[in-house]
Write an enzyme that holds these catalytic residues in place. Structure first.
Site, mmCIF file in Angstrom:
data_model
loop_
_atom_site.group_PDB
_atom_site.id
_atom_site.type_symbol
_atom_site.label_atom_id
_atom_site.label_comp_id
_atom_site.label_asym_id
_atom_site.label_seq_id
_atom_site.Cartn_x
_atom_site.Cartn_y
_atom_site.Cartn_z
ATOM 1 N N ALA A 1 0.501 -0.910 -0.012
ATOM 2 C CA ALA A 1 0.320 -0.346 0.323
ATOM 3 C C ALA A 1 0.668 1.394 -0.490
ATOM 4 O O ALA A 1 0.200 2.222 -0.149
ATOM 5 C CB ALA A 1 -0.703 -0.084 1.317
ATOM 6 N N GLY B 1 6.453 -0.686 -3.048
ATOM 7 C CA GLY B 1 6.947 -1.682 -3.772
ATOM 8 C C GLY B 1 8.570 -1.743 -4.628
ATOM 9 O O GLY B 1 8.839 -0.742 -4.156
ATOM 10 N N ARG B 2 7.824 -3.193 -4.703
ATOM 11 C CA ARG B 2 9.667 -3.055 -5.048
ATOM 12 C C ARG B 2 9.156 -4.321 -6.013
ATOM 13 O O ARG B 2 8.865 -5.107 -6.072
ATOM 14 C CB ARG B 2 10.955 -3.803 -3.781
ATOM 15 N N GLY C 1 -4.803 -6.943 -1.585
ATOM 16 C CA GLY C 1 -6.068 -7.219 -2.363
ATOM 17 C C GLY C 1 -7.387 -5.759 -2.173
ATOM 18 O O GLY C 1 -6.896 -4.919 -2.485
ATOM 19 N N HIS D 1 -3.102 -12.256 -3.747
ATOM 20 C CA HIS D 1 -2.456 -11.452 -2.650
ATOM 21 C C HIS D 1 -1.352 -11.434 -1.329
ATOM 22 O O HIS D 1 -0.989 -12.431 -1.414
ATOM 23 C CB HIS D 1 -3.582 -11.993 -1.986
ATOM 24 N N ASP D 2 -0.995 -10.737 -1.314
ATOM 25 C CA ASP D 2 0.341 -10.120 -0.692
ATOM 26 C C ASP D 2 -0.012 -11.547 0.751
ATOM 27 O O ASP D 2 1.388 -11.551 0.699
ATOM 28 C CB ASP D 2 0.775 -8.565 -0.170
ATOM 29 N N THR E 1 2.004 -2.450 6.659
ATOM 30 C CA THR E 1 1.015 -1.189 6.616
ATOM 31 C C THR E 1 -0.664 -1.829 7.604
ATOM 32 O O THR E 1 -1.309 -1.485 8.836
ATOM 33 C CB THR E 1 0.580 -0.723 5.449
ATOM 34 N N ASN F 1 -8.345 -9.151 9.401
ATOM 35 C CA ASN F 1 -7.351 -7.856 9.821
ATOM 36 C C ASN F 1 -7.431 -6.657 11.123
ATOM 37 O O ASN F 1 -8.622 -7.052 11.207
ATOM 38 C CB ASN F 1 -8.120 -7.020 8.730
ATOM 39 N N GLY G 1 7.737 -6.832 7.887
ATOM 40 C CA GLY G 1 8.453 -5.573 8.395
ATOM 41 C C GLY G 1 8.309 -5.556 9.632
ATOM 42 O O GLY G 1 9.196 -5.314 10.164
#
Length: 490
Positions: free
Chosen positions: A15, A18-19, A82, A244-245, A267, A304, A410
């Site tokens: 969110a 990116g990489r 998502g 989906h990550d 995030t 979530n 992270g």
């Protein structure tokens, strides 16, 4: 698994950024190198919050070009967040920029279907950001009227790379429009909500080859070349991963056995357990747990939690001071003095997060932090409390217990948060890998190429032997956490 080696490109877009990661996968483990990193900054235009999807596409192209220039790429795969989507018209052109899930257009929107009935089919928790509510909010707009195909963000980027439209199932499950039991589009739900089923492309599974990354994706520069899927020279194939990550991150949880809980900490924090089937009971629905599809037919049973977003917004408001020094100071602060409900929707929009935290506490007659380090301690205590609440409920509702908690993403780098999570749950915590999403993405590609183990257990064992992991043992007897949890519900 064969003894050969694959180098794959994992495109991982979150969110806030990116990489592109080049991953070398062999029977001795996974080695990664970050090839490029780029921001993901939303744009407000005309009062609507959008994703800058064309800038993201350009950044993906640049990252893949850099990866191909440095490594013999065998394939590429894309994952992202998502729920959000782009719309294509009859000739395949994008109809407007995708709207950001944090936009206010879904405030107060209802699908006209009782959530208990929706949940019985989709198993998805009731969140205003869900695709079903975004589409109901967009009903009657010129863009939706002109649309012929809806593509979720990784599928949209993949379409531009290959010209092939489809919907990868792990991301499709976040929409609130997928039947979690049959793993097919829930066309009955769509029709009841006034959403055209014809918008949705065929579903595909992680590991399917979408198609070659074509010359059309690169303009005059030609197609992206590499060893190809079968080892010979040719265009690099794009492979569907757990797009989906969180699906990719959970695939890379280095767990042994089934009795583990996970927290994919970024995030957002996604806290839950891995199951073989969904939990669709009324109790699960009332607790607002979600059943998202995972790799190899698994279910990501989770809740979530508004995660590091709270900390990110505080730092942004303060002008991005040193997080390391603030965490060190926070570690010496009084524990559980300031605790908020991290799941309260008041913390969802961007803005002045410290003021909202202080107001949340003050409005309940509770003391509020005044210094940055106190706010940081409040956030990490509150996140650990939210993790405790979610994982205790997940075990109770599913009937599956956890012996260990794995924190990936992270947040696994945040030693204070990891220790507090161990303390709050009274369970050992294993932290890492921080790059779990990219690793899961890469392993699904490598498995499709025949250079990674064929099972989730095998892939996880490969990671346990090649990644640096940190272990945290719970301290205290948990009574302070139980007392703080009771105060939150009073």
């Amino acid at each position: 698994m064969t003894s050969s080696v694959s180098v794959v490109a994992a495109v991982d877009i979150g969110a806030s950024g990116g990489r592109v990661i080049a991953a070398r996968v062999s029977d001795s483990g996974v080695e990664t190198r970050e090839v490029s990193r780029f921001p993901n900054e939303p744009v407000v235009a005309g009062g609507t919050l959008y994703w800058d999807i064309l800038r993201l596409h350009a950044s993906v192209l640049a990252g893949l070009s850099a990866a191909a220039a440095s490594f013999p790429l065998a394939s590429a795969g894309i994952d992202s967040w998502g729920v959000d989507y782009g719309l294509l018209d009859a000739v395949g052109a994008l109809v407007g920029n995708p709207v950001h899930y944090r936009d206010s257009r879904t405030d107060g929107v209802a699908a006209g279907i009782p959530h208990a009935e929706l949940y019985a089919v989709t198993g998805i928790q009731d969140l205003p950001i869900n695709t079903i509510y975004q589409l109901v909010a967009a009903a009657g707009t010129p863009s939706l009227s002109a649309a012929r195909t809806l593509l979720l963000i990784p599928d949209l980027l993949g379409y531009w790379l290959t010209g092939v439209a489809g919907a990868e199932v792990t991301n499709a499950s976040t929409t609130g429009l997928l039947d979690v039991s049959s793993r097919q589009w829930a066309t009955g739900v769509m029709e009841r909500a006034g959403i055209a089923p014809g918008l949705f492309p065929p579903l595909r599974q992680p590991g399917e080859v979408i198609g070659p990354i074509t010359a059309g994706a690169w303009g005059a520069s030609g197609a992206l070349s590499g060893p190809g899927a079968l080892g010979g020279p040719g265009p690099v194939p794009l492979i569907a991963v757990g797009s989906h990550d969180t699906a990719s991150a959970v695939a890379a949880v280095p767990a042994a056995g089934r009795h583990f809980a996970y927290i994919s900490s970024g995030t957002w924090s996604l806290a839950g357990i891995e199951l073989s089937g969904p939990v669709l009971t009324p109790e699960s629905q009332r607790a607002n747990f979600t059943n998202e599809t995972g790799i190899d037919g698994t279910v990501r049973y989770l809740r979530n939690v508004t995660g590091l977003w709270l900390l990110q917004e505080c730092l942004r408001h303060w002008g991005s001071p040193s997080l390391e020094s603030l965490l060190a100071e926070a570690a010496t602060a009084a524990p559980l003095r300031f605790v908020v409900d991290a799941d309260d929707p008041v913390f969802l929009p961007p803005g002045d997060m410290p003021t909202r935290i202080a107001s949340w506490l003050s409005s309940r007659g509770l003391p509020a932090p005044t210094e940055p380090a106190q706010f940081v301690r409040c956030v990490v205590d509150s996140l650990a409390m939210a993790y405790r609440r979610a994982l205790l409920a997940a075990q109770s509702l599913s009937g599956q217990h956890a012996d260990v908690v794995h924190i990936v993403g992270g947040g696994s780098r945040n030693a204070l948060l990891c220790q507090l999570t161990a303390d709050a749950l009274g369970l050992p915590v294993v932290a890492g890998p921080a790059e779990a999403t990219a690793l899961g993405n890469a392993l699904v590609q490598a498995r499709a190429l025949g250079t990674a183990p064929g099972s989730l257990d095998g892939m996880r064992a490969l990671l346990r032997g090649s990644q640096d992991l940190r272990h945290f043992t719970p301290a205290g007897d948990g009574r302070a956490w139980s007392a703080a949890a009771r105060r939150l519900t009073e």
